[in-house]
Design a protein around this motif. Structure first.
Motif, PDB file in Angstrom:
ATOM      1  N   ILE A 455     -31.138 -23.906 -40.164  1.00  0.00           N
ATOM      2  CA  ILE A 455     -31.641 -22.605 -40.587  1.00  0.00           C
ATOM      3  C   ILE A 455     -32.837 -22.277 -39.704  1.00  0.00           C
ATOM      4  CG2 ILE A 455     -30.867 -22.913 -42.958  1.00  0.00           C
ATOM      5  CD1 ILE A 455     -33.879 -23.309 -43.713  1.00  0.00           C
ATOM      6  N   PHE A 456     -33.139 -20.981 -39.567  1.00  0.00           N
ATOM      7  CA  PHE A 456     -34.297 -20.592 -38.753  1.00  0.00           C
ATOM      8  C   PHE A 456     -34.810 -19.253 -39.244  1.00  0.00           C
ATOM      9  CE2 PHE A 456     -30.382 -19.338 -36.653  1.00  0.00           C
ATOM     10  CZ  PHE A 456     -30.585 -18.011 -36.289  1.00  0.00           C
ATOM     11  N   LYS A 457     -36.040 -18.931 -38.831  1.00  0.00           N
ATOM     12  CA  LYS A 457     -36.705 -17.706 -39.267  1.00  0.00           C
ATOM     13  C   LYS A 457     -37.061 -16.851 -38.063  1.00  0.00           C
ATOM     14  CE  LYS A 457     -40.813 -16.129 -41.885  1.00  0.00           C
ATOM     15  NZ  LYS A 457     -42.021 -16.588 -42.615  1.00  0.00           N
ATOM     16  N   LEU A 458     -36.698 -15.554 -38.146  1.00  0.00           N
ATOM     17  CA  LEU A 458     -36.995 -14.610 -37.070  1.00  0.00           C
ATOM     18  C   LEU A 458     -37.993 -13.560 -37.533  1.00  0.00           C
ATOM     19  CD1 LEU A 458     -33.437 -13.891 -35.584  1.00  0.00           C
ATOM     20  CD2 LEU A 458     -35.122 -15.591 -34.843  1.00  0.00           C
ATOM     21  N   SER A 459     -38.776 -13.068 -36.583  1.00  0.00           N
ATOM     22  CA  SER A 459     -39.726 -12.001 -36.857  1.00  0.00           C
ATOM     23  C   SER A 459     -38.989 -10.680 -37.029  1.00  0.00           C
ATOM     24  CB  SER A 459     -40.722 -11.877 -35.694  1.00  0.00           C
ATOM     25  OG  SER A 459     -41.429 -10.650 -35.757  1.00  0.00           O
ATOM     26  N   GLY A 460     -39.338  -9.944 -38.065  1.00  0.00           N
ATOM     27  CA  GLY A 460     -38.742  -8.636 -38.245  1.00  0.00           C
ATOM     28  C   GLY A 460     -39.234  -7.635 -37.232  1.00  0.00           C
ATOM     29  N   GLU A 461     -40.396  -7.898 -36.643  1.00  0.00           N
ATOM     30  CA  GLU A 461     -40.992  -6.952 -35.699  1.00  0.00           C
ATOM     31  C   GLU A 461     -40.312  -6.982 -34.346  1.00  0.00           C
ATOM     32  OE1 GLU A 461     -45.358  -5.936 -33.701  1.00  0.00           O
ATOM     33  OE2 GLU A 461     -45.185  -7.388 -35.333  1.00  0.00           O
ATOM     34  N   ASP A 462     -40.091  -8.195 -33.799  1.00  0.00           N
ATOM     35  CA  ASP A 462     -39.543  -8.265 -32.442  1.00  0.00           C
ATOM     36  C   ASP A 462     -38.399  -9.257 -32.291  1.00  0.00           C
ATOM     37  OD1 ASP A 462     -40.846 -10.718 -32.591  1.00  0.00           O
ATOM     38  OD2 ASP A 462     -42.424 -10.175 -31.159  1.00  0.00           O
ATOM     39  N   GLY A 463     -37.968  -9.897 -33.378  1.00  0.00           N
ATOM     40  CA  GLY A 463     -36.856 -10.829 -33.285  1.00  0.00           C
ATOM     41  C   GLY A 463     -37.205 -12.178 -32.701  1.00  0.00           C
ATOM     42  N   SER A 464     -38.490 -12.475 -32.549  1.00  0.00           N
ATOM     43  CA  SER A 464     -38.877 -13.776 -31.991  1.00  0.00           C
ATOM     44  C   SER A 464     -38.701 -14.870 -33.036  1.00  0.00           C
ATOM     45  CB  SER A 464     -40.328 -13.737 -31.513  1.00  0.00           C
ATOM     46  OG  SER A 464     -41.209 -13.413 -32.582  1.00  0.00           O
ATOM     47  N   LEU A 465     -38.506 -16.100 -32.545  1.00  0.00           N
ATOM     48  CA  LEU A 465     -38.331 -17.245 -33.429  1.00  0.00           C
ATOM     49  C   LEU A 465     -39.677 -17.649 -34.017  1.00  0.00           C
ATOM     50  CD1 LEU A 465     -36.296 -19.394 -34.460  1.00  0.00           C
ATOM     51  CD2 LEU A 465     -36.996 -20.807 -32.505  1.00  0.00           C
ATOM     52  N   LEU A 466     -39.786 -17.650 -35.347  1.00  0.00           N
ATOM     53  CA  LEU A 466     -41.029 -18.004 -36.020  1.00  0.00           C
ATOM     54  C   LEU A 466     -41.017 -19.442 -36.521  1.00  0.00           C
ATOM     55  CD1 LEU A 466     -41.661 -14.759 -38.140  1.00  0.00           C
ATOM     56  CD2 LEU A 466     -42.654 -15.380 -35.920  1.00  0.00           C
ATOM     57  N   ILE A 467     -39.884 -19.877 -37.085  1.00  0.00           N
ATOM     58  CA  ILE A 467     -39.768 -21.241 -37.621  1.00  0.00           C
ATOM     59  C   ILE A 467     -38.370 -21.755 -37.303  1.00  0.00           C
ATOM     60  CG2 ILE A 467     -39.717 -22.685 -39.694  1.00  0.00           C
ATOM     61  CD1 ILE A 467     -41.689 -20.814 -41.005  1.00  0.00           C
ATOM     62  N   GLY A 468     -38.303 -23.040 -36.898  1.00  0.00           N
ATOM     63  CA  GLY A 468     -37.011 -23.685 -36.697  1.00  0.00           C
ATOM     64  C   GLY A 468     -36.585 -23.719 -35.235  1.00  0.00           C
ATOM     65  N   PRO A 469     -35.319 -24.046 -35.024  1.00  0.00           N
ATOM     66  CA  PRO A 469     -34.311 -24.348 -36.051  1.00  0.00           C
ATOM     67  C   PRO A 469     -34.587 -25.658 -36.796  1.00  0.00           C
ATOM     68  CG  PRO A 469     -33.420 -24.741 -33.871  1.00  0.00           C
ATOM     69  CD  PRO A 469     -34.760 -24.135 -33.658  1.00  0.00           C
ATOM     70  N   ILE A 470     -34.285 -25.650 -38.088  1.00  0.00           N
ATOM     71  CA  ILE A 470     -34.520 -26.795 -38.957  1.00  0.00           C
ATOM     72  C   ILE A 470     -33.187 -27.484 -39.212  1.00  0.00           C
ATOM     73  CG2 ILE A 470     -35.325 -27.539 -41.227  1.00  0.00           C
ATOM     74  CD1 ILE A 470     -37.018 -24.951 -41.296  1.00  0.00           C
ATOM     75  N   SER A 471     -33.135 -28.785 -38.981  1.00  0.00           N
ATOM     76  CA  SER A 471     -31.901 -29.538 -39.212  1.00  0.00           C
ATOM     77  C   SER A 471     -32.260 -30.999 -39.422  1.00  0.00           C
ATOM     78  CB  SER A 471     -30.935 -29.386 -38.026  1.00  0.00           C
ATOM     79  OG  SER A 471     -31.514 -29.919 -36.839  1.00  0.00           O
ATOM     80  N   GLY A 472     -31.228 -31.820 -39.619  1.00  0.00           N
ATOM     81  CA  GLY A 472     -31.460 -33.251 -39.752  1.00  0.00           C
ATOM     82  C   GLY A 472     -31.026 -33.780 -41.096  1.00  0.00           C
TER      83      GLY A 472
END
Length: 710
Positions: A455-472
């Protein structure tokens, strides 16, 4: 004097008492009916007529009362309350004080006469489970109204018998829903047999964890609706003592649930993927396959969007067509403009001719009345590729998970009819399969990636990666499907353990992996707002989890692609969990919430009345020529209501606003962008009418803008 009274006779005393007890004025409307129990009249019952209140379990106004005659008949004259969506209901109290029966009259088309009996009491207890305490029913007016309309699907008030929808396919003998309903009504009949049976029923219906023992039959049934997994078998045995209503359950169920299945017009549901609700509680579904009664026949992508009223009827113009809809999958959302979006994943049966297979490269947009805003080929800009999850953020921007080209696309907010512009496109990798999206309080988006198991988190403003990807291994993430963010900021992910999102190209057969659930791989993972793991939750209600949502109490509901049940987990707020339970623990029946009306569920949602709608996406034993399931199953009154449309974290929808605010079209107690968008989208029709002139026009827009500014 005593001799004179006895000569008058009991019948005359009922007449005198009825006059003395009546609290309504002489002029006004009249509600008549009969109180029945154990198959016969209930003489001498005190019958009261109420208007439901605006606060949960309180605020009801008594409009009149009377005493039922020796034949159980009554008539109450009253002044109808002023206002819209005000539900009227009846409470009948027996002479022995243990007996309390109820019936919902509704807000419009009130029956000329109403039978109050065991069937009406069970239906009242469940449809009003989130709104009732004692004789008090109240809460958000739309939710109470819709619950009263759904009530009519269970009982015909004028005859006192089961309503037709429950007696014919897809209900009736096709599932155990009718038999379960009968068995619950027979519990009441059995309890009425003697003081000892009342005592037994009240003991069995006492809530777990130290709850108070009920003192009347209505409260006992409400307790069963709230705790459907408690004392299940003893209650079933009690129901056998006086089987007034047939057919009944031949063996004890797993839980006492009131369920009903909707199929619309019978010729439309074929693989519904998900569900969303508008401000009035109407439900909208994407649909996978061309409808076929015979699933061995050729079936390509469905070109229909299904739209139902809360009580299961097709909305006008439904099912909707046009706008490029073709083989839609999981993706459906309502935006802040009050319009409907569908993602066209491109489903088709294995024998669909190549030239008829969906393009799988677009999304579609409709008005809530079914008018397509998108062109015949749909919106394709932004590199749309087999889109699945689609959501609106709080600003009206549309997020699209392109499951078969490894990207996420954002469309900027656009007025209905305008071509949306691409805000940004985020590329994960070519093999990624972003599937579901949920928006958090800040307007950023969490996305599940089925292929990479992250799973991962993207910025609503510019689509940049904020958190992640998280796995394991420590995350529990295993073939993730649904994702939801609650109002506390916690992220919950459904790990199917078996589902591989198909990406069909050419003659490649669509493949979902094994259809047999893997209990060791299935789980729901809870993450903190910063992405750290809080817990990996496995239990009997989480079988092959796919869709996932949250109710007004913050509890988590899970739709399973196997097991014919939905799961319910304690949410992040420990205060809302039952005593001794922690976030992530299962609530309710030990095996989840089962129903043999379910097939293979993907999406589910909580409506404004507290019902959970679970989609039958695939058949239990699906032919790949057309594996589509055939409807949606409602679990009545089991969840805390949620404000609709659901944009961002779910908010509880309990009390009606204390003041009616002009322009508050979604009844959430404020005027904001969502109300403004609804008015703009409804220009030319009546759906955004604020000033009551029957049209949505510039005056309505001015009222909303003024209230929004204030």
């Amino acid at each position: 004097m005593f001799r004179i009274h006895t000569r008058i006779g009991l019948s005359c005393w009922f007449v005198v008492a009825s006059v003395l007890l009546s609290t309504a004025v002489a002029e006004g409307a009249t509600q008549s009916g009969q109180v029945q129990g154990k198959g016969g009249p209930v003489a001498g019952a005190t019958v009261r007529l109420f208007a439901a209140g605006d606060t949960v379990a309180s605020g009801a106004v008594e409009l009149g009362s009377t005493m039922a005659g020796p034949n159980g008949r009554f008539a109450i004259t009253y002044d109808p309350p002023e206002g819209e969506n005000i539900v009227l209901y009846l409470i009948a109290d027996g002479l022995d004080r243990n007996l309390r029966l109820a019936a919902l009259l509704g807000d419009v088309d009130l029956p000329k006469k109403a039978i109050i009996n065991e069937l009406s009491t069970v239906a009242t207890a469940f449809t009003m489970a989130q709104f009732i305490d004692g004789d008090q029913i109240g809460g958000n007016r739309i939710g109470v109204r819709n619950g009263a309309r759904i009530f009519r699907n269970f009982v015909n008030l004028e005859t006192g018998q089961v309503a037709r929808m429950m007696t014919v396919p897809p209900n009736g003998v096709k599932t155990l829903s009718l038999a379960t309903y009968h068995s619950m009504s027979n519990m009441l009949s059995s309890a009425m047999s003697s003081p000892m049976m009342y005592a037994l029923f009240f003991d069995l219906a006492t809530p777990p964890f130290g709850g108070d023992e009920p003192t009347d039959t209505l409260q006992a049934m409400v307790n069963i609706a709230h705790h459907p997994g408690h004392n299940v078998e003893p209650l079933w045995m009690l129901s056998l003592a006086n089987p007034i209503n047939l057919p009944t359950l031949e063996e004890s169920p797993e839980a006492w649930l009131l369920t009903i299945k909707y199929v619309g017009s019978f010729i439309e549901f074929d693989g519904p993927g998900n569900v969303v609700f508008d401000t009035e509680g109407n439900a909208y579904f994407p649909n996978n396959y061309t409808f076929r009664r015979n699933h061995e026949l050729v079936s390509c992508g469905s070109r229909h969007v299904i739209a139902l009223t809360p009580d299961g009827r097709d909305l006008p113009n439904a099912p909707y067509t046009g706008g490029g809809v073709d083989g839609a999958g999981f993706g459906v959302t309502l935006d802040t403009w009050g319009t409907l979006w569908i993602s066209n994943f491109g489903f088709f049966g294995t024998t669909c001719p190549t030239e008829l297979r969906p393009a799988a490269n677009s999304v579609s947009r409709f008005s809530l009345e079914g008018v397509p805003y998108s062109p015949d080929e749909g919106y394709t800009q932004g590199g749309i590729g087999s889109p699945q999850g689609i959501v609106s953020d709080q600003a009206g921007n549309i997020w699209i998970a392109n499951a078969c080209n490894g990207t996420v696309t954002q469309y900027l907010s656009s007025a209905p009819g305008d071509t949306p512009e691409v805000g940004w496109t985020y590329s994960v990798d070519p093999d990624a399969k972003p599937f579901a999206i949920w928006i958090d309080e800040a307007g950023d988006g969490w996305i599940s990636d089925n292929f990479n198991e992250t799973i991962f988190k993207l910025s609503g403003e510019d689509g940049s990666l904020l958190i992640g990807p998280i796995s394991g291994a420590g995350t529990g993430i295993n073939q993730p499907m649904g994702i939801v963010v609650d109002r506390f900021g916690y992220i919950w992910v459904s790990n199917s353990g078996i589902v591989h999102v198909p990406c069909a190209t050419g003659d490649e057969t669509q493949h979902f992996g094994s259809l047999e659930p893997d209990p060791f791989a299935a789980s729901v993972t809870q993450f903190a707002p910063d992405g750290t793991v809080v817990g990996v939750h496995q239990n009997a209600g989480v079988v092959a989890p796919w869709g996932i949502t949250v109710d007004g109490d913050g509890h988590i509901w899970v739709g399973n692609f196997g097991g014919q049940r939905v799961g319910r987990l304690c949410g992040a707020d420990p205060a809302k969990c039952p005593p001794g339970m922690s976030p992530g623990d299962p609530i309710g029946p030990a095996g989840g919430y089962p129903s043999d009306a379910l097939q293979r569920t993907t999406g589910l949602g909580v409506d404004l009345s507290g019902n959970v709608w679970a989609t039958n996406n695939w058949l239990q034993d699906p032919p790949l020529t057309n594996p589509g399931g055939d409807g949606v199953v409602l679990f009545i009154g089991v969840a805390a209501p949620v404000v609709a449309p659901l944009i961002g974290p779910a908010q509880p929808f309990t009390d009606a606003p204390s003041d009616v605010i002009a322009g508050d079209l979604n009844h959430d107690g404020r005027v904001d962008r969502i109300d403004f968008g609804r008015v703009v989208a409804c220009v030319g029709s009546s759906c955004g009418d604020v000033d009551g002139d029957g049209d949505t026009d510039a005056m309505d827009l001015a009222i909303v803008l003024s209230a929004w500014t204030e």
